[in-house]
Design a protein around this motif. Structure first.
Motif, PDB file in Angstrom:
ATOM      1  N   GLN A 143      43.129  25.464  43.013  1.00 21.82           N
ATOM      2  CA  GLN A 143      44.618  25.639  43.581  1.00 21.82           C
ATOM      3  C   GLN A 143      44.984  24.107  43.901  1.00 21.82           C
ATOM      4  N   MET A 144      44.543  23.206  44.770  1.00 25.39           N
ATOM      5  CA  MET A 144      45.215  22.227  45.191  1.00 25.39           C
ATOM      6  C   MET A 144      44.936  21.024  43.934  1.00 25.39           C
ATOM      7  N   ALA A 145      43.911  20.966  43.079  1.00 25.35           N
ATOM      8  CA  ALA A 145      44.192  20.486  41.187  1.00 25.35           C
ATOM      9  C   ALA A 145      45.579  21.351  40.284  1.00 25.35           C
ATOM     10  N   GLY A 146      46.235  22.331  41.044  1.00 21.35           N
ATOM     11  CA  GLY A 146      46.991  22.810  40.334  1.00 21.35           C
ATOM     12  C   GLY A 146      46.769  24.217  39.160  1.00 21.35           C
ATOM     13  N   PHE A 147      45.216  24.361  39.190  1.00 23.72           N
ATOM     14  CA  PHE A 147      44.795  24.863  38.033  1.00 23.72           C
ATOM     15  C   PHE A 147      44.959  27.238  39.021  1.00 23.72           C
ATOM     16  N   LYS A 148      45.340  27.915  38.506  1.00 23.03           N
ATOM     17  CA  LYS A 148      45.365  29.063  38.622  1.00 23.03           C
ATOM     18  C   LYS A 148      43.809  29.923  37.732  1.00 23.03           C
ATOM     19  N   PRO A 149      42.865  30.172  38.963  1.00 23.88           N
ATOM     20  CA  PRO A 149      41.508  30.775  39.577  1.00 23.88           C
ATOM     21  C   PRO A 149      41.280  31.631  39.378  1.00 23.88           C
ATOM     22  N   TYR A 150      40.139  32.394  38.788  1.00 25.85           N
ATOM     23  CA  TYR A 150      39.957  34.216  38.706  1.00 25.85           C
ATOM     24  C   TYR A 150      39.372  33.963  39.189  1.00 25.85           C
ATOM     25  N   TRP A 151      38.827  35.306  39.882  1.00 28.46           N
ATOM     26  CA  TRP A 151      37.373  35.202  40.538  1.00 28.46           C
ATOM     27  C   TRP A 151      37.094  36.573  41.228  1.00 28.46           C
ATOM     28  N   HIS A 152      36.192  37.294  40.538  1.00 29.41           N
ATOM     29  CA  HIS A 152      36.304  38.355  41.302  1.00 29.41           C
ATOM     30  C   HIS A 152      35.744  38.917  42.516  1.00 29.41           C
ATOM     31  N   GLN A 153      36.914  40.036  42.800  1.00 28.93           N
ATOM     32  CA  GLN A 153      36.909  40.044  44.164  1.00 28.93           C
ATOM     33  C   GLN A 153      36.301  41.425  44.363  1.00 28.93           C
ATOM     34  N   ARG A 154      36.254  42.354  43.615  1.00 26.97           N
ATOM     35  CA  ARG A 154      36.503  44.615  43.070  1.00 26.97           C
ATOM     36  C   ARG A 154      34.739  44.399  42.514  1.00 26.97           C
ATOM     37  N   VAL A 155      34.263  43.411  42.495  1.00 25.88           N
ATOM     38  CA  VAL A 155      33.409  43.503  41.042  1.00 25.88           C
ATOM     39  C   VAL A 155      32.402  43.253  41.008  1.00 25.88           C
ATOM     40  N   PRO A 156      30.996  42.979  40.974  1.00 26.83           N
ATOM     41  CA  PRO A 156      30.237  41.432  41.431  1.00 26.83           C
ATOM     42  C   PRO A 156      30.115  40.780  40.189  1.00 26.83           C
ATOM     43  N   PRO A 157      29.972  39.503  40.636  1.00 25.73           N
ATOM     44  CA  PRO A 157      30.193  38.093  39.410  1.00 25.73           C
ATOM     45  C   PRO A 157      28.437  38.504  38.913  1.00 25.73           C
ATOM     46  N   ASN A 158      27.406  39.559  39.276  1.00 23.83           N
ATOM     47  CA  ASN A 158      26.533  39.024  38.186  1.00 23.83           C
ATOM     48  C   ASN A 158      26.237  40.533  37.436  1.00 23.83           C
ATOM     49  N   ASP A 159      24.957  40.816  37.756  1.00 23.37           N
ATOM     50  CA  ASP A 159      24.819  41.759  36.713  1.00 23.37           C
ATOM     51  C   ASP A 159      25.060  43.051  36.376  1.00 23.37           C
ATOM     52  N   GLY A 160      25.474  43.153  37.697  1.00 23.01           N
ATOM     53  CA  GLY A 160      26.775  44.500  38.468  1.00 23.01           C
ATOM     54  C   GLY A 160      27.987  44.161  37.146  1.00 23.01           C
ATOM     55  N   GLY A 161      28.352  43.349  37.764  1.00 25.27           N
ATOM     56  CA  GLY A 161      29.472  43.349  36.466  1.00 25.27           C
ATOM     57  C   GLY A 161      29.794  43.504  34.795  1.00 25.27           C
ATOM     58  N   ILE A 162      28.291  42.455  34.608  1.00 22.52           N
ATOM     59  CA  ILE A 162      28.038  42.760  33.016  1.00 22.52           C
ATOM     60  C   ILE A 162      28.334  43.759  32.288  1.00 22.52           C
ATOM     61  N   ALA A 163      27.394  45.196  33.320  1.00 26.20           N
ATOM     62  CA  ALA A 163      27.240  46.299  32.965  1.00 26.20           C
ATOM     63  C   ALA A 163      28.893  47.137  33.400  1.00 26.20           C
ATOM     64  N   LEU A 164      29.798  46.765  33.845  1.00 31.35           N
ATOM     65  CA  LEU A 164      30.734  47.297  34.033  1.00 31.35           C
ATOM     66  C   LEU A 164      31.553  46.886  32.659  1.00 31.35           C
ATOM     67  N   GLY A 165      31.620  46.019  32.047  1.00 25.95           N
ATOM     68  CA  GLY A 165      32.466  45.216  31.566  1.00 25.95           C
ATOM     69  C   GLY A 165      31.455  45.867  30.098  1.00 25.95           C
ATOM     70  N   GLN A 166      30.297  45.863  30.098  1.00 26.18           N
ATOM     71  CA  GLN A 166      29.897  46.986  28.718  1.00 26.18           C
ATOM     72  C   GLN A 166      29.670  48.134  28.592  1.00 26.18           C
TER      73      GLN A 166
END
Length: 161
Positions: free
Chosen positions: A115-138
């Motif tokens: 954000q300080m460098a002017g980017f728009k970051p997106y990160w996990h807030q409701r779904v885990p970023p690990n295997d749980g997120g992969i399973a949901l994506g599948q």
């Protein structure tokens, strides 16, 4: 918990950015080699050269530097590398995903620096970023494949996600 030391950096974001200029992980462009037999399209474009940074951390620890301080510098340096890679990619949106972003400190450092460098970051807030997120994506990908309005067969359509 006893015996656990935390390290907070009681300074502003700009002061932190200035202070950690020396904490850096060199990034080099990958050069493909026909000798390694790998497909260049499947290889990373940039490589973080961890060796000098880790050697520095280890020698500073031997000299008595606090583990918490070194850990904070490690997270900040990795967040800086993420920003540098984002700059090299030339995209304004950056998605932070994968098991390493279960680490709250790394995620917060990365989001703040992006954000300080002017980017728009997106990160996990409701779904885990690990295997749980992969399973949901599948599950979601399968759902899209079976939706009649997406070319799927209606008898396979199960439910809306």
């Amino acid at each position: 918990m006893t015996g656990v030391q935390t390290y907070a950096l009681p300074i502003s974001d700009q002061q932190q950015a200035d202070r950690t200029d020396a904490v850096w992980i060199p990034i080099r462009e990958r050069r493909s080699s026909a000798l390694d037999g790998s497909d260049p399209k499947l290889q990373p474009r940039w490589i973080l050269d961890w060796a000098p940074f880790v050697e520095s951390l280890l020698s500073r620890r031997k000299a008595g530097a606090a583990i918490a301080r070194l850990a904070a510098e490690f997270h900040e340096a990795l967040a800086r590398a993420i920003v540098e890679i984002a700059e090299r990619c030339g995209q304004d949106r950056v998605v932070l995903t994968g098991g390493c972003f279960q680490n709250r400190l790394l995620t917060e450092c990365s989001v703040r620096r992006l954000q300080m460098a002017g980017f728009k970051p997106y990160w996990h807030q409701r779904v885990p970023p690990n295997d749980g997120g992969i399973a949901l994506g599948q599950v979601y990908a399968k759902e899209l494949q079976t939706r009649p309005d997406r070319g799927g067969r209606s008898e396979e359509h199960t439910s809306e996600l």
